[in-house]
Design an enzyme around this catalytic site. Structure first.
Site, PDB file in Angstrom:
ATOM      1  N   ILE A 108       0.806  -1.220   0.000  1.00  7.05           N
ATOM      2  CA  ILE A 108       0.000   0.000   0.000  1.00  7.05           C
ATOM      3  C   ILE A 108       0.840   1.271   0.000  1.00  7.05           C
ATOM      4  O   ILE A 108       0.365   2.340  -0.393  1.00  7.05           O
ATOM      5  CB  ILE A 108      -0.954  -0.010   1.225  1.00  7.05           C
ATOM      6  CG1 ILE A 108      -1.970   1.148   1.173  1.00  7.05           C
ATOM      7  CG2 ILE A 108      -0.167   0.052   2.517  1.00  7.05           C
ATOM      8  CD1 ILE A 108      -2.941   1.084   0.049  1.00  7.05           C
ATOM      9  N   TYR A 109       2.101   1.221   0.421  1.00  6.54           N
ATOM     10  CA  TYR A 109       2.904   2.436   0.525  1.00  6.54           C
ATOM     11  C   TYR A 109       3.143   3.030  -0.866  1.00  6.54           C
ATOM     12  O   TYR A 109       3.899   2.485  -1.672  1.00  6.54           O
ATOM     13  CB  TYR A 109       4.232   2.162   1.231  1.00  6.54           C
ATOM     14  CG  TYR A 109       4.101   1.683   2.659  1.00  6.54           C
ATOM     15  CD1 TYR A 109       2.929   1.882   3.396  1.00  6.54           C
ATOM     16  CD2 TYR A 109       5.154   1.034   3.293  1.00  6.54           C
ATOM     17  CE1 TYR A 109       2.808   1.440   4.701  1.00  6.54           C
ATOM     18  CE2 TYR A 109       5.043   0.597   4.613  1.00  6.54           C
ATOM     19  CZ  TYR A 109       3.863   0.798   5.305  1.00  6.54           C
ATOM     20  OH  TYR A 109       3.755   0.353   6.613  1.00  6.54           O
ATOM     21  N   ASP A 110       2.482   4.144  -1.098  1.00  3.60           N
ATOM     22  CA  ASP A 110       2.453   4.780  -2.415  1.00  3.60           C
ATOM     23  C   ASP A 110       2.112   3.765  -3.500  1.00  3.60           C
ATOM     24  O   ASP A 110       2.645   3.803  -4.603  1.00  3.60           O
ATOM     25  CB  ASP A 110       3.759   5.513  -2.739  1.00  3.60           C
ATOM     26  CG  ASP A 110       3.623   6.445  -3.943  1.00  3.60           C
ATOM     27  OD1 ASP A 110       2.470   6.725  -4.342  1.00  3.60           O
ATOM     28  OD2 ASP A 110       4.660   6.870  -4.482  1.00  3.60           O
ATOM     29  N   PHE A 111       1.233   2.830  -3.127  1.00  4.04           N
ATOM     30  CA  PHE A 111       0.664   1.866  -4.071  1.00  4.04           C
ATOM     31  C   PHE A 111       1.725   1.156  -4.900  1.00  4.04           C
ATOM     32  O   PHE A 111       1.647   1.086  -6.127  1.00  4.04           O
ATOM     33  CB  PHE A 111      -0.381   2.562  -4.957  1.00  4.04           C
ATOM     34  CG  PHE A 111      -1.441   3.240  -4.145  1.00  4.04           C
ATOM     35  CD1 PHE A 111      -2.453   2.501  -3.542  1.00  4.04           C
ATOM     36  CD2 PHE A 111      -1.407   4.613  -3.921  1.00  4.04           C
ATOM     37  CE1 PHE A 111      -3.414   3.110  -2.746  1.00  4.04           C
ATOM     38  CE2 PHE A 111      -2.361   5.229  -3.127  1.00  4.04           C
ATOM     39  CZ  PHE A 111      -3.366   4.480  -2.537  1.00  4.04           C
TER      40      PHE A 111
END
Length: 327
Positions: free
Chosen positions: A54-57
């Site tokens: 999920i971190y910056d997708f």
């Protein structure tokens, strides 16, 4: 740098881990600077590198994968699955389909053939835990995952995952990632004792409470316009004037304790979480290389009992100052 066993996984990790949520547009889109932080962390002896899809997708995983290329075998690589990757309801959660698909995507972005630790980022109330555990087992049996863990689970959820895994005869989650700091101590009530009792490793997130325990939020006028408080004011109490004042008063007291004992506030904060016998490692998540340097100097701090007692007088054991911080 010190090293500890991650529960009974057989995996040894550094007591400070590099969290990479800030790699990418959520924090620092300069990939060269992010790589320098990875280089510096490795030089300092950090072996645990933690990210999430999920971190910056996916960008954080991509930056980290490229930064570690040729050095993958030197590190313990951890990522997570479960948080929504898009508006599509099929691209989230802990279903078998999404766990398997997400793992393949993370492996590709991280440029590796296996993950040392694959974590459920949050509980998924819509998927039976048996389905999730069996999917993780498939990945373990395929050699794509070495150990599995959880993040921000309650004791009831941790216990359910443990007992169901044992009943099914599949890999048991052996690590938990809770929020924990001198201002966020709810984990001491149940989660940390449970983890210690069951030999589950603990990798804590937000040991500096989102920057509060660096002292940088003690004055509204002093907040860097590029800091997370300015970029995302809904985080870390920056829209709650009363909570800001409460935290500032407590941070000032903690800073005085640090000064009285020849420590920095960061020394005090990181030393506090690592003093808990249940804690294996604390994740630091700098946005810039110079921030990382200020954190690394605290790697070997060991707080004496009288300092821990003084901290307890400021924030009582088990108390979280702002319940929102419990995640």
């Amino acid at each position: 740098m010190q090293y500890r066993q991650l529960g009974n996984t057989g995996i040894e990790v550094s007591t400070l881990g590099l969290g990479t949520m800030m790699f990418g547009r959520w924090g620092n889109p300069d990939e060269a600077e992010c790589r320098r932080m990875v280089d510096r962390a490795l030089e300092a002896g950090i072996t645990l590198f933690d990210t999430a899809d999920i971190y910056d997708f996916g960008t954080s995983e991509e930056y980290l994968g490229r930064a570690l290329e040729g050095r993958r075998d030197r590190v313990v690589l951890a990522t997570k699955v479960g948080n929504a990757m898009s508006e599509d309801p099929q691209e989230r959660g802990l279903s078998r389909r999404w766990i398997i698909q997400s793992c393949e995507s993370s492996l590709r972005r991280l440029r590796t053939d296996h993950l040392d630790l694959y974590q459920m980022h949050r509980p998924d109330p819509h998927t039976p835990i048996d389905e999730s555990l069996q999917a993780f087992e498939e990945l373990v049996q395929a050699g794509k995952v070495r150990a599995i863990g959880t993040s921000t689970f309650s004791v009831a959820e941790l216990e359910e995952a443990r007992t169901r895994a044992e009943s099914l005869g599949v890999t048991v989650p052996r690590s938990e990632q809770p929020p924990y700091s001198a201002l966020v101590r709810n984990a001491e009530n149940e989660v940390l004792p449970w983890c210690r009792r069951h030999d589950v490793g603990v990798v804590v997130w937000a040991p500096l409470n989102g920057g509060w325990l660096t002292g940088k939020y003690q004055n509204d006028d002093a907040v860097d316009t590029s800091a997370r408080a300015a970029r995302e004011p809904e985080h870390f109490d920056h829209r709650d004037a009363a909570m800001r004042q409460t935290k500032r008063a407590l941070v000032a007291e903690l800073a005085n304790i640090a000064t009285d004992h020849g420590l920095t506030l960061i020394d005090l904060a990181l030393g506090f979480v690592l003093a808990n016998p249940a804690v294996t490692s604390a994740l630091i998540g700098p946005r810039r290389p110079e921030q990382l340097d200020s954190l690394l100097v605290a790697a070997d701090v060991a707080l004496p009992p009288n300092v821990l007692t003084a901290i307890d007088r400021v924030v009582a054991p088990g108390r979280t100052v702002n319940p929102v911080d419990d995640g």
